[in-house]
Motif scaffolding. Structure first.
Motif, PDB file in Angstrom:
ATOM      1  N   ARG A 131      25.462  28.355 -12.412  1.00 44.51           N
ATOM      2  CA  ARG A 131      25.720  27.230 -11.502  1.00 44.51           C
ATOM      3  C   ARG A 131      24.491  26.932 -10.649  1.00 44.51           C
ATOM      4  NH1 ARG A 131      30.466  29.899 -12.225  1.00 44.51           N
ATOM      5  NH2 ARG A 131      32.403  28.669 -12.320  1.00 44.51           N
ATOM      6  N   ASP A 132      23.687  27.958 -10.409  1.00 45.70           N
ATOM      7  CA  ASP A 132      22.498  27.809  -9.556  1.00 45.70           C
ATOM      8  C   ASP A 132      21.245  27.671 -10.419  1.00 45.70           C
ATOM      9  OD1 ASP A 132      24.037  28.142  -7.189  1.00 45.70           O
ATOM     10  OD2 ASP A 132      24.070  30.307  -7.574  1.00 45.70           O
ATOM     11  N   ALA A 160      31.463  23.392 -14.907  1.00 44.80           N
ATOM     12  CA  ALA A 160      30.970  23.996 -13.666  1.00 44.80           C
ATOM     13  C   ALA A 160      29.718  23.259 -13.183  1.00 44.80           C
ATOM     14  CB  ALA A 160      30.649  25.471 -13.890  1.00 44.80           C
ATOM     15  N   ARG A 161      29.330  23.555 -11.964  1.00 50.93           N
ATOM     16  CA  ARG A 161      28.074  23.008 -11.452  1.00 50.93           C
ATOM     17  C   ARG A 161      26.912  23.528 -12.289  1.00 50.93           C
ATOM     18  NH1 ARG A 161      30.650  24.980  -6.682  1.00 50.93           N
ATOM     19  NH2 ARG A 161      31.477  23.279  -5.384  1.00 50.93           N
ATOM     20  N   GLY A 162      25.773  22.884 -12.160  1.00 48.43           N
ATOM     21  CA  GLY A 162      24.575  23.391 -12.802  1.00 48.43           C
ATOM     22  C   GLY A 162      24.469  23.035 -14.275  1.00 48.43           C
ATOM     23  N   THR A 165      27.405  21.044 -16.053  1.00 44.70           N
ATOM     24  CA  THR A 165      27.447  19.630 -15.676  1.00 44.70           C
ATOM     25  C   THR A 165      26.382  18.835 -16.419  1.00 44.70           C
ATOM     26  OG1 THR A 165      28.387  20.037 -13.485  1.00 44.70           O
ATOM     27  CG2 THR A 165      27.100  18.028 -13.753  1.00 44.70           C
ATOM     28  N   SER A 245      26.134  36.424 -13.824  1.00 49.16           N
ATOM     29  CA  SER A 245      26.588  35.077 -14.145  1.00 49.16           C
ATOM     30  C   SER A 245      27.752  35.092 -15.135  1.00 49.16           C
ATOM     31  CB  SER A 245      25.431  34.268 -14.735  1.00 49.16           C
ATOM     32  OG  SER A 245      25.881  33.029 -15.244  1.00 49.16           O
TER      33      SER A 245
END
Length: 316
Positions: A131-132, A160-162, A165, A245
């Motif tokens: 995500r990061d 999810a983010r990151g 996406t 992760s």
């Protein structure tokens, strides 16, 4: 309304005894092999550790309440799905995704928005990562999603983010098919910032959930989501992922399921866990899309696990 056979399968999934329930993957495997009647009578034909553990739970649940008494709860969930424009597919239906049908930890049902497409989704590839993500990682995710989709693959990921996406957005940008496997019920969206993206995927691709429609996101739902994201795909391409992760977990799950595990060479160079997977021949390092496609074209391996692992698919 769904027919009695599918209603009984869903009712079995709703059995709960002191916070515990029968392993949903076990129910799915038995139903797939035509043993639903045996399950409803309190017998589990499968010979496995999961079956031995599940048998007393199944019998206790059937003793406490008739299976038909669970129909109301199931019907409530079906109505919530319908109100969200979602549909249901079970392991008993020919429309159930073929890739997912071949793994031991398959869910007994999926709620979905969008359209199932057997032919397109048989060539699904997961593009996942942290995500990061760094800007370079996001760029690599876009490149992988674009080039794999141009090669005729459906892009799956976890909304999810990151990295997830970017993989979904890239596929949509180039009018390619994408599948979002979510870690909540089909009536919800997490993260909320991806609501518009989810709506676009539902219009042009497919959103699937292995949970009851009312299920809220939880710490346990996202790890379980990885099993379906991997199982619905031929392989998983991991872009960036630390040792903690969820994408690392998906790489492990994919290897256990006998799926292709493709780790970017940059990831292998930076992360010890990735190097260990490559050294153990459980993953393939890839430097470009051509190598990804070459690996994906090779036969899938048999599942590595010695026996099916219980997954608590049924939490609330």
């Amino acid at each position: 309304m769904i027919d009695d056979v599918r209603m009984r399968l869903l009712a079995l999934c709703s059995l709960r005894m002191e916070g515990k329930s029968v392993d949903w993957a076990l129910l799915a495997r038995c139903a797939l092999k035509g043993h639903l009647d045996s399950l409803c009578e309190g017998f589990i034909p499968e010979e496995s550790a999961a079956a031995r553990k599940a048998l007393p739970l199944l019998r206790e649940g059937l003793r406490e309440r008739a299976l038909s008494e669970h129909f109301a709860r199931v019907q409530s969930e079906l109505e919530q799905a319908d109100s969200a424009g979602a549909s249901l597919v079970t392991v008993l239906d020919p429309e159930y995704p073929e890739n997912l049908r071949t793994v031991a930890d398959l869910p007994p049902f999926l709620f979905y928005r969008g359209k199932l497409d057997h032919q397109a989704d048989a060539r699904s590839v997961a593009v996942v990562g942290t995500r990061d993500a760094t800007e370079l990682g996001l760029s690599r995710a876009r490149k992988a999603a674009r080039e794999l989709s141009e090669a005729g693959y459906t892009i799956s990921s976890g909304l999810a983010r990151g990295v997830d996406t970017e993989a979904h957005r890239t596929a949509l940008h180039f009018d390619r098919r994408t599948i979002a496997v979510i870690g909540t019920g089909i009536t919800k969206c997490y993260p909320r910032e991806n609501f518009d993206l989810a709506e676009e995927i539902a219009d042009q691709g497919l959103i699937v959930s292995q949970f009851w429609p009312s299920r809220s996101p939880g710490r346990d739902t996202f790890p379980r989501r990885n099993h379906v994201t991997s199982g619905i795909s031929l392989g998983s391409v991991v872009i960036e992922a630390s040792g903690t992760s969820g994408a690392k977990m998906q790489a492990r799950v994919a290897a256990e399921q006998g799926r292709h595990v493709l780790l970017l060479q940059s990831l292998v160079d930076q992360q010890p866990w990735a190097r260990k997977m490559v050294e153990a021949q459980r993953a393939t390092p890839v430097a470009n899309t051509e190598q990804m496609i070459e690996t994906l074209a090779s036969p899938l391996r048999a599942e590595e696990v010695s026996g099916p692992t219980q997954l608590l698919f049924d939490a609330k």
